[in-house]
Design a protein around this motif. Structure first.
Motif, PDB file in Angstrom:
ATOM      1  N   GLN A   1       0.727  -1.416  -0.164  1.00  0.00           N
ATOM      2  CA  GLN A   1       0.095  -0.074  -0.008  1.00  0.00           C
ATOM      3  C   GLN A   1       0.799   1.448   0.075  1.00  0.00           C
ATOM      4  OE1 GLN A   1      -2.675  -0.626   3.345  1.00  0.00           O
ATOM      5  NE2 GLN A   1      -4.248  -1.348   2.114  1.00  0.00           N
ATOM      6  N   SER A   2       1.976   1.209   0.551  1.00  0.00           N
ATOM      7  CA  SER A   2       2.836   2.373   0.403  1.00  0.00           C
ATOM      8  C   SER A   2       3.354   2.589  -1.058  1.00  0.00           C
ATOM      9  CB  SER A   2       4.274   2.146   1.085  1.00  0.00           C
ATOM     10  OG  SER A   2       5.227   1.155   0.537  1.00  0.00           O
TER      11      SER A   2
ATOM     12  N   ARG B   1       2.287  -6.508  -3.296  1.00  0.00           N
ATOM     13  CA  ARG B   1       2.194  -7.554  -2.278  1.00  0.00           C
ATOM     14  C   ARG B   1       3.081  -8.662  -2.625  1.00  0.00           C
ATOM     15  NH1 ARG B   1      -2.873  -9.485   1.236  1.00  0.00           N
ATOM     16  NH2 ARG B   1      -3.763  -7.287   0.932  1.00  0.00           N
ATOM     17  N   ARG B   2       3.047  -9.469  -3.959  1.00  0.00           N
ATOM     18  CA  ARG B   2       3.817 -10.514  -3.974  1.00  0.00           C
ATOM     19  C   ARG B   2       5.422 -10.422  -3.868  1.00  0.00           C
ATOM     20  NH1 ARG B   2       2.617 -13.886  -9.437  1.00  0.00           N
ATOM     21  NH2 ARG B   2       0.417 -14.038  -8.066  1.00  0.00           N
ATOM     22  N   LYS B   3       5.833  -9.330  -4.464  1.00  0.00           N
ATOM     23  CA  LYS B   3       7.175  -8.681  -4.273  1.00  0.00           C
ATOM     24  C   LYS B   3       7.480  -8.496  -2.940  1.00  0.00           C
ATOM     25  CE  LYS B   3       7.847  -7.594  -8.906  1.00  0.00           C
ATOM     26  NZ  LYS B   3       8.145  -6.420 -10.130  1.00  0.00           N
ATOM     27  N   ALA B   4       6.434  -7.851  -1.998  1.00  0.00           N
ATOM     28  CA  ALA B   4       6.818  -7.493  -0.779  1.00  0.00           C
ATOM     29  C   ALA B   4       6.983  -8.739   0.006  1.00  0.00           C
ATOM     30  CB  ALA B   4       5.464  -6.738  -0.227  1.00  0.00           C
TER      31      ALA B   4
ATOM     32  N   ASN C   1      16.826  -1.313   3.749  1.00  0.00           N
ATOM     33  CA  ASN C   1      17.427  -0.148   4.406  1.00  0.00           C
ATOM     34  C   ASN C   1      17.020   1.261   4.353  1.00  0.00           C
ATOM     35  OD1 ASN C   1      19.530  -2.007   5.825  1.00  0.00           O
ATOM     36  ND2 ASN C   1      20.510  -1.855   3.637  1.00  0.00           N
ATOM     37  N   ILE C   2      15.656   1.373   3.723  1.00  0.00           N
ATOM     38  CA  ILE C   2      14.886   2.393   3.462  1.00  0.00           C
ATOM     39  C   ILE C   2      13.751   2.537   4.421  1.00  0.00           C
ATOM     40  CG2 ILE C   2      14.102   4.226   1.644  1.00  0.00           C
ATOM     41  CD1 ILE C   2      15.687   2.804  -0.511  1.00  0.00           C
ATOM     42  N   PRO C   3      13.551   3.547   5.230  1.00  0.00           N
ATOM     43  CA  PRO C   3      12.218   3.697   5.951  1.00  0.00           C
ATOM     44  C   PRO C   3      11.091   3.950   5.256  1.00  0.00           C
ATOM     45  CG  PRO C   3      14.237   5.154   6.925  1.00  0.00           C
ATOM     46  CD  PRO C   3      14.690   4.479   5.525  1.00  0.00           C
ATOM     47  N   LEU C   4      10.003   3.010   5.642  1.00  0.00           N
ATOM     48  CA  LEU C   4       9.037   2.966   4.756  1.00  0.00           C
ATOM     49  C   LEU C   4       8.004   4.368   5.018  1.00  0.00           C
ATOM     50  CD1 LEU C   4       7.485   0.915   2.756  1.00  0.00           C
ATOM     51  CD2 LEU C   4       6.116   0.360   4.737  1.00  0.00           C
ATOM     52  N   GLU C   5       7.841   5.122   4.032  1.00  0.00           N
ATOM     53  CA  GLU C   5       6.891   6.451   4.397  1.00  0.00           C
ATOM     54  C   GLU C   5       5.476   6.088   4.215  1.00  0.00           C
ATOM     55  OE1 GLU C   5       8.158   9.781   2.244  1.00  0.00           O
ATOM     56  OE2 GLU C   5      10.312   9.254   2.447  1.00  0.00           O
ATOM     57  N   LYS C   6       4.821   6.197   5.127  1.00  0.00           N
ATOM     58  CA  LYS C   6       3.189   5.753   5.265  1.00  0.00           C
ATOM     59  C   LYS C   6       2.622   6.828   4.825  1.00  0.00           C
ATOM     60  CE  LYS C   6       4.377   2.887   8.938  1.00  0.00           C
ATOM     61  NZ  LYS C   6       4.256   2.661  10.394  1.00  0.00           N
ATOM     62  N   GLU C   7       2.242   6.754   3.233  1.00  0.00           N
ATOM     63  CA  GLU C   7       1.378   8.066   2.786  1.00  0.00           C
ATOM     64  C   GLU C   7      -0.074   7.496   2.799  1.00  0.00           C
ATOM     65  OE1 GLU C   7       4.156  10.294  -0.429  1.00  0.00           O
ATOM     66  OE2 GLU C   7       2.777   8.713  -1.069  1.00  0.00           O
ATOM     67  N   VAL C   8      -1.021   8.532   2.988  1.00  0.00           N
ATOM     68  CA  VAL C   8      -2.461   8.164   2.503  1.00  0.00           C
ATOM     69  C   VAL C   8      -2.678   7.757   1.386  1.00  0.00           C
ATOM     70  CG1 VAL C   8      -4.598   8.995   2.855  1.00  0.00           C
ATOM     71  CG2 VAL C   8      -3.104   9.678   4.680  1.00  0.00           C
ATOM     72  N   PRO C   9      -3.266   6.541   1.016  1.00  0.00           N
ATOM     73  CA  PRO C   9      -3.560   6.143  -0.249  1.00  0.00           C
ATOM     74  C   PRO C   9      -4.377   7.159  -1.112  1.00  0.00           C
ATOM     75  CG  PRO C   9      -3.852   4.447   1.285  1.00  0.00           C
ATOM     76  CD  PRO C   9      -3.646   5.685   1.833  1.00  0.00           C
ATOM     77  N   VAL C  10      -4.053   7.361  -2.333  1.00  0.00           N
ATOM     78  CA  VAL C  10      -4.454   8.251  -3.149  1.00  0.00           C
ATOM     79  C   VAL C  10      -4.759   7.620  -4.446  1.00  0.00           C
ATOM     80  CG1 VAL C  10      -3.671  10.640  -2.163  1.00  0.00           C
ATOM     81  CG2 VAL C  10      -2.373   9.677  -3.973  1.00  0.00           C
ATOM     82  N   TYR C  11      -5.825   8.138  -5.274  1.00  0.00           N
ATOM     83  CA  TYR C  11      -6.253   7.424  -6.642  1.00  0.00           C
ATOM     84  C   TYR C  11      -6.361   8.579  -7.549  1.00  0.00           C
ATOM     85  CZ  TYR C  11      -6.531   3.798  -2.998  1.00  0.00           C
ATOM     86  OH  TYR C  11      -6.214   3.151  -2.129  1.00  0.00           O
ATOM     87  N   TYR C  12      -5.981   8.740  -8.489  1.00  0.00           N
ATOM     88  CA  TYR C  12      -6.607   9.766  -9.612  1.00  0.00           C
ATOM     89  C   TYR C  12      -6.614   9.162 -10.979  1.00  0.00           C
ATOM     90  CZ  TYR C  12      -4.357  13.198  -6.191  1.00  0.00           C
ATOM     91  OH  TYR C  12      -4.224  13.722  -5.227  1.00  0.00           O
ATOM     92  N   MET C  13      -7.360   9.748 -11.679  1.00  0.00           N
ATOM     93  CA  MET C  13      -7.339   9.476 -13.054  1.00  0.00           C
ATOM     94  C   MET C  13      -7.271  10.549 -13.846  1.00  0.00           C
ATOM     95  SD  MET C  13     -11.111   8.044 -15.333  1.00  0.00           S
ATOM     96  CE  MET C  13     -12.154   9.688 -14.548  1.00  0.00           C
ATOM     97  N   LEU C  14      -6.303  10.461 -15.000  1.00  0.00           N
ATOM     98  CA  LEU C  14      -5.646  11.213 -15.941  1.00  0.00           C
ATOM     99  C   LEU C  14      -6.313  11.236 -17.233  1.00  0.00           C
ATOM    100  CD1 LEU C  14      -3.623  13.584 -16.633  1.00  0.00           C
ATOM    101  CD2 LEU C  14      -2.021  11.704 -16.806  1.00  0.00           C
TER     102      LEU C  14
ATOM    103  N   GLU D   1      -0.911  -2.140  -3.891  1.00  0.00           N
ATOM    104  CA  GLU D   1      -1.668  -3.172  -3.889  1.00  0.00           C
ATOM    105  C   GLU D   1      -2.801  -3.067  -4.830  1.00  0.00           C
ATOM    106  OE1 GLU D   1      -4.078  -6.322  -0.664  1.00  0.00           O
ATOM    107  OE2 GLU D   1      -3.914  -3.888  -0.325  1.00  0.00           O
ATOM    108  N   PHE D   2      -3.478  -1.718  -4.906  1.00  0.00           N
ATOM    109  CA  PHE D   2      -4.244  -1.580  -5.910  1.00  0.00           C
ATOM    110  C   PHE D   2      -3.920  -1.605  -7.096  1.00  0.00           C
ATOM    111  CE2 PHE D   2      -6.763   1.732  -8.149  1.00  0.00           C
ATOM    112  CZ  PHE D   2      -8.190   1.167  -7.898  1.00  0.00           C
ATOM    113  N   ALA D   3      -2.681  -1.129  -7.380  1.00  0.00           N
ATOM    114  CA  ALA D   3      -2.321  -1.130  -8.574  1.00  0.00           C
ATOM    115  C   ALA D   3      -1.819  -2.618  -9.360  1.00  0.00           C
ATOM    116  CB  ALA D   3      -0.983  -0.445  -8.911  1.00  0.00           C
TER     117      ALA D   3
END
Length: 246
Positions: A14-15, A20-23, A56-69, A120-122
């Motif tokens: 989700q970040s 998910r599979r690769k995670a 070794n990179i901290p996970l930045e927990k962003e709020v999920p956003v969804y756009y249509m272009l 995950e959505f992607a």
């Protein structure tokens, strides 16, 4: 993410870091730490307060956003391009989250392109087994006959792929200019799918636009503009994919 516990691989996906599979593979391979401790168990659950480090990179927990272009022609479906070409994220002025395209539209193809930071959505929408309908309108050179058009549903061989359309609808033809405008519904999304499929039949694409993606249409958008998906639209797209799987 809420204060409830979530599976670690889901939170990573989700970040927007990866699917998910690769995670899951990153966890198994010992590439993930939670609160400073190495975690290799896939069943591990975490909360919003846990500190997660991936490679070794901290996970930045962003709020999920969804756009249509409404992607115009002349843009690359990427967040950067080593050849210096324009990329679609340049059109999302005012979007601060690190979003990325879900799948891609070719440089010369216009239409619906979704962008998100929810990996995950992607992955749900891009995975071949989910078969979410994508509707394209193509202007082609030449006027194929019924037998040639029916071949679109049977499949057209191109390199090592068999490229198919679920259905087609002829919108118009111009005998004088020797062109046809045809609507094509796909469930797969192979590289340059429509262009290669039509070229394989001997009718090269002159112009191509994706007009519908699942339940989403371009209504209200002009080329180069975008809008956020509503929570209802996000839920509909997610449910559509999952219903197809089930």
């Amino acid at each position: 993410m809420s204060n409830t516990l979530e599976r670690l691989q889901k939170v990573i996906a989700q970040s927007g870091v990866t699917s998910r599979r690769k995670a899951e593979k990153l966890i198994i391979d010992g590439k993930v730490k939670v609160n400073g401790k190495l975690v290799t168990e896939l069943g591990t659950k975490v909360s919003a307060s846990d500190k997660i480090v991936v490679n070794n990179i901290p996970l930045e927990k962003e709020v999920p956003v969804y756009y249509m272009l409404y992607k115009p022609r002349g843009y690359i479906s990427s967040v950067k391009d080593d050849k210096g070409r324009k990329v679609v994220t340049e059109l999302l002025q005012g979007v601060n989250e690190r979003v990325f395209p879900i799948g891609r539209l070719d440089y010369d193809t216009s239409g619906i392109l979704l962008l998100t930071n929810d990996g995950e959505f992607a992955n749900l929408l891009m995975h071949p087994k989910y078969e979410v309908d994508k509707v394209y309108v193509a202007k082609i050179k030449g006027i194929p006959g019924k037998n040639e058009l029916n071949q679109l549903r049977k499949g057209v061989k191109s390199d090592n792929d068999i490229l198919k359309a679920v259905k087609y609808n002829v919108l118009s033809s111009d005998k004088e200019k020797n062109t046809m405008i045809i609507e094509l519904t796909l469930q797969e999304g192979k590289n340059k799918h429509v262009r290669r499929m039509m070229a394989g039949l001997g009718f090269p694409v002159m112009k191509l636009k994706r007009e519908r993606y699942g339940t989403l249409t371009l209504d209200g958008l002009k080329p180069g503009t975008y809008r956020a998906l509503t929570p209802k639209e996000v839920k509909q797209m997610r449910n559509l994919a999952m219903e197809i799987v089930e």
